[in-house]
Design a protein around this motif. Structure first.
Motif, PDB file in Angstrom:
ATOM      1  N   LYS A 165      39.148 -96.458 -40.360  1.00 15.85           N
ATOM      2  CA  LYS A 165      39.799 -95.377 -41.132  1.00 15.85           C
ATOM      3  C   LYS A 165      40.854 -95.747 -42.064  1.00 15.85           C
ATOM      4  O   LYS A 165      41.177 -95.213 -43.149  1.00 15.85           O
ATOM      5  CB  LYS A 165      40.317 -94.355 -39.763  1.00 15.85           C
ATOM      6  CG  LYS A 165      40.856 -92.974 -40.264  1.00 15.85           C
ATOM      7  CD  LYS A 165      39.954 -92.371 -41.099  1.00 15.85           C
ATOM      8  CE  LYS A 165      40.639 -90.965 -41.529  1.00 15.85           C
ATOM      9  NZ  LYS A 165      39.454 -90.231 -42.239  1.00 15.85           N
ATOM     10  N   ALA A 166      41.699 -96.680 -41.769  1.00 12.84           N
ATOM     11  CA  ALA A 166      42.877 -97.200 -42.396  1.00 12.84           C
ATOM     12  C   ALA A 166      42.102 -97.613 -44.007  1.00 12.84           C
ATOM     13  O   ALA A 166      43.085 -97.556 -44.975  1.00 12.84           O
ATOM     14  CB  ALA A 166      43.703 -98.386 -41.640  1.00 12.84           C
ATOM     15  N   GLU A 167      41.074 -98.536 -43.575  1.00 14.71           N
ATOM     16  CA  GLU A 167      40.581 -99.073 -45.042  1.00 14.71           C
ATOM     17  C   GLU A 167      40.268 -97.865 -45.896  1.00 14.71           C
ATOM     18  O   GLU A 167      40.137 -97.818 -47.098  1.00 14.71           O
ATOM     19  CB  GLU A 167      39.611 -99.713 -44.893  1.00 14.71           C
ATOM     20  CG  GLU A 167      39.880-101.077 -44.151  1.00 14.71           C
ATOM     21  CD  GLU A 167      38.988-102.087 -43.344  1.00 14.71           C
ATOM     22  OE1 GLU A 167      39.036-103.122 -43.060  1.00 14.71           O
ATOM     23  OE2 GLU A 167      37.770-101.382 -43.425  1.00 14.71           O
ATOM     24  N   GLU A 168      39.568 -96.828 -45.065  1.00 14.47           N
ATOM     25  CA  GLU A 168      39.058 -95.607 -46.135  1.00 14.47           C
ATOM     26  C   GLU A 168      40.457 -94.889 -46.755  1.00 14.47           C
ATOM     27  O   GLU A 168      40.015 -94.553 -47.728  1.00 14.47           O
ATOM     28  CB  GLU A 168      38.492 -94.509 -45.289  1.00 14.47           C
ATOM     29  CG  GLU A 168      37.089 -95.148 -44.591  1.00 14.47           C
ATOM     30  CD  GLU A 168      36.484 -94.127 -43.630  1.00 14.47           C
ATOM     31  OE1 GLU A 168      37.081 -93.094 -43.235  1.00 14.47           O
ATOM     32  OE2 GLU A 168      35.279 -94.501 -43.139  1.00 14.47           O
ATOM     33  N   GLU A 169      41.610 -94.963 -46.057  1.00 13.68           N
ATOM     34  CA  GLU A 169      42.908 -94.454 -46.476  1.00 13.68           C
ATOM     35  C   GLU A 169      43.827 -95.226 -47.503  1.00 13.68           C
ATOM     36  O   GLU A 169      44.755 -94.917 -47.695  1.00 13.68           O
ATOM     37  CB  GLU A 169      43.527 -93.752 -45.120  1.00 13.68           C
ATOM     38  CG  GLU A 169      42.708 -92.608 -44.563  1.00 13.68           C
ATOM     39  CD  GLU A 169      42.564 -91.298 -45.286  1.00 13.68           C
ATOM     40  OE1 GLU A 169      43.498 -90.879 -45.955  1.00 13.68           O
ATOM     41  OE2 GLU A 169      41.596 -90.618 -44.948  1.00 13.68           O
ATOM     42  N   GLN A 212      41.029-104.682 -44.796  1.00 11.29           N
ATOM     43  CA  GLN A 212      40.378-105.322 -45.969  1.00 11.29           C
ATOM     44  C   GLN A 212      40.502-104.189 -46.930  1.00 11.29           C
ATOM     45  O   GLN A 212      40.296-103.057 -47.013  1.00 11.29           O
ATOM     46  CB  GLN A 212      39.066-105.962 -45.641  1.00 11.29           C
ATOM     47  CG  GLN A 212      38.852-106.840 -44.451  1.00 11.29           C
ATOM     48  CD  GLN A 212      39.658-108.053 -44.434  1.00 11.29           C
ATOM     49  OE1 GLN A 212      39.722-108.762 -45.511  1.00 11.29           O
ATOM     50  NE2 GLN A 212      40.323-108.532 -43.523  1.00 11.29           N
ATOM     51  N   GLY A 213      40.416-105.008 -48.190  1.00 15.18           N
ATOM     52  CA  GLY A 213      40.270-104.087 -49.346  1.00 15.18           C
ATOM     53  C   GLY A 213      41.389-103.059 -49.730  1.00 15.18           C
ATOM     54  O   GLY A 213      41.294-102.059 -50.424  1.00 15.18           O
ATOM     55  N   VAL A 269      48.937 -90.177 -39.639  1.00 17.81           N
ATOM     56  CA  VAL A 269      50.586 -90.103 -39.604  1.00 17.81           C
ATOM     57  C   VAL A 269      51.029 -90.902 -40.900  1.00 17.81           C
ATOM     58  O   VAL A 269      51.601 -90.347 -41.920  1.00 17.81           O
ATOM     59  CB  VAL A 269      51.261 -90.586 -38.373  1.00 17.81           C
ATOM     60  CG1 VAL A 269      52.635 -90.591 -38.737  1.00 17.81           C
ATOM     61  CG2 VAL A 269      51.032 -89.788 -37.371  1.00 17.81           C
ATOM     62  N   ALA A 270      50.368 -92.284 -41.061  1.00 13.56           N
ATOM     63  CA  ALA A 270      50.707 -92.973 -42.219  1.00 13.56           C
ATOM     64  C   ALA A 270      50.457 -92.485 -43.351  1.00 13.56           C
ATOM     65  O   ALA A 270      51.074 -92.441 -44.568  1.00 13.56           O
ATOM     66  CB  ALA A 270      50.317 -94.521 -41.908  1.00 13.56           C
ATOM     67  N   SER A 271      49.420 -91.713 -43.455  1.00 17.77           N
ATOM     68  CA  SER A 271      48.704 -91.331 -44.876  1.00 17.77           C
ATOM     69  C   SER A 271      49.491 -89.901 -45.057  1.00 17.77           C
ATOM     70  O   SER A 271      49.808 -89.755 -46.250  1.00 17.77           O
ATOM     71  CB  SER A 271      47.081 -90.853 -44.423  1.00 17.77           C
ATOM     72  OG  SER A 271      46.784 -90.421 -45.838  1.00 17.77           O
ATOM     73  N   LEU A 272      49.742 -89.121 -44.243  1.00 16.55           N
ATOM     74  CA  LEU A 272      50.557 -87.911 -44.401  1.00 16.55           C
ATOM     75  C   LEU A 272      51.866 -88.345 -45.174  1.00 16.55           C
ATOM     76  O   LEU A 272      52.401 -87.550 -46.015  1.00 16.55           O
ATOM     77  CB  LEU A 272      50.498 -87.194 -43.165  1.00 16.55           C
ATOM     78  CG  LEU A 272      51.271 -86.178 -43.249  1.00 16.55           C
ATOM     79  CD1 LEU A 272      50.739 -84.929 -43.902  1.00 16.55           C
ATOM     80  CD2 LEU A 272      51.600 -85.475 -41.686  1.00 16.55           C
ATOM     81  N   LEU A 321      48.778-104.155 -40.093  1.00 17.15           N
ATOM     82  CA  LEU A 321      49.242-105.479 -40.122  1.00 17.15           C
ATOM     83  C   LEU A 321      49.479-105.828 -38.601  1.00 17.15           C
ATOM     84  O   LEU A 321      49.877-104.986 -37.925  1.00 17.15           O
ATOM     85  CB  LEU A 321      50.544-105.865 -40.936  1.00 17.15           C
ATOM     86  CG  LEU A 321      50.396-105.361 -42.225  1.00 17.15           C
ATOM     87  CD1 LEU A 321      51.672-105.303 -43.148  1.00 17.15           C
ATOM     88  CD2 LEU A 321      49.459-106.162 -43.211  1.00 17.15           C
ATOM     89  N   SER A 322      49.469-107.118 -38.104  1.00 23.30           N
ATOM     90  CA  SER A 322      49.831-107.406 -36.680  1.00 23.30           C
ATOM     91  C   SER A 322      50.689-108.413 -36.456  1.00 23.30           C
ATOM     92  O   SER A 322      50.829-109.399 -37.393  1.00 23.30           O
ATOM     93  CB  SER A 322      48.413-107.780 -36.090  1.00 23.30           C
ATOM     94  OG  SER A 322      48.795-108.135 -34.785  1.00 23.30           O
ATOM     95  N   SER A 323      51.307-108.491 -35.436  1.00 27.67           N
ATOM     96  CA  SER A 323      52.368-109.405 -35.062  1.00 27.67           C
ATOM     97  C   SER A 323      52.702-109.679 -33.573  1.00 27.67           C
ATOM     98  O   SER A 323      52.401-108.737 -32.761  1.00 27.67           O
ATOM     99  CB  SER A 323      53.834-109.170 -35.737  1.00 27.67           C
ATOM    100  OG  SER A 323      54.724-110.111 -35.234  1.00 27.67           O
TER     101      SER A 323
END
Length: 116
Positions: free
Chosen positions: A83-87, A17-18, A59-62, A92-94
């Motif tokens: 953590k993903a929201e913070e960064e 979210q966000g 990894v994604a953030s780096l 996403l999911s499938s």
């Protein structure tokens, strides 16, 4: 292609979210070995994986990836989503397999041009 358009075309579920979903997607990378992804994925790509632990966000953030797509309906850990929201990394999911997602993504980004 914008991430919002990709989400719609792949029928992806947004787990975070966000976060910014207006990023431009320039390609994709699929892999589950984090060190390999770190060495080969490129900025502004989406990453398709079945990993769901917190290290995928690092990894994604780096690398400056657009988003992480978790394939095959794998459930993502709550601390990973936080953590993903913070960064500001969309997760996403499938239910689709990595193979299916890669094929569809390739065709969407390359106009169905099959390489020789």
């Amino acid at each position: 292609m914008k991430l919002t358009e990709l989400i719609e075309k792949l029928n992806l579920k947004i787990l975070t979210q966000g976060v910014n979903l207006e990023k431009k997607v320039e390609g994709g990378y699929a892999g589950d070995l984090l060190s390999w992804v770190m060495a080969h994925a490129k900025e502004n790509q989406v990453w398709i994986t079945i990993q769901s632990h917190q290290n995928i966000v690092a990894v994604a953030s780096l690398l400056g990836l657009c988003a992480i797509i978790v394939a095959e309906g794998v459930e993502v850990e709550e601390n990973t989503l936080k953590k993903a929201e913070e960064e500001n990394i969309p997760i996403l999911s499938s239910e689709k397999s990595t193979f299916e997602l890669c094929g569809i993504l390739y065709n969407l980004l390359n106009g169905s041009k099959i390489p020789c």
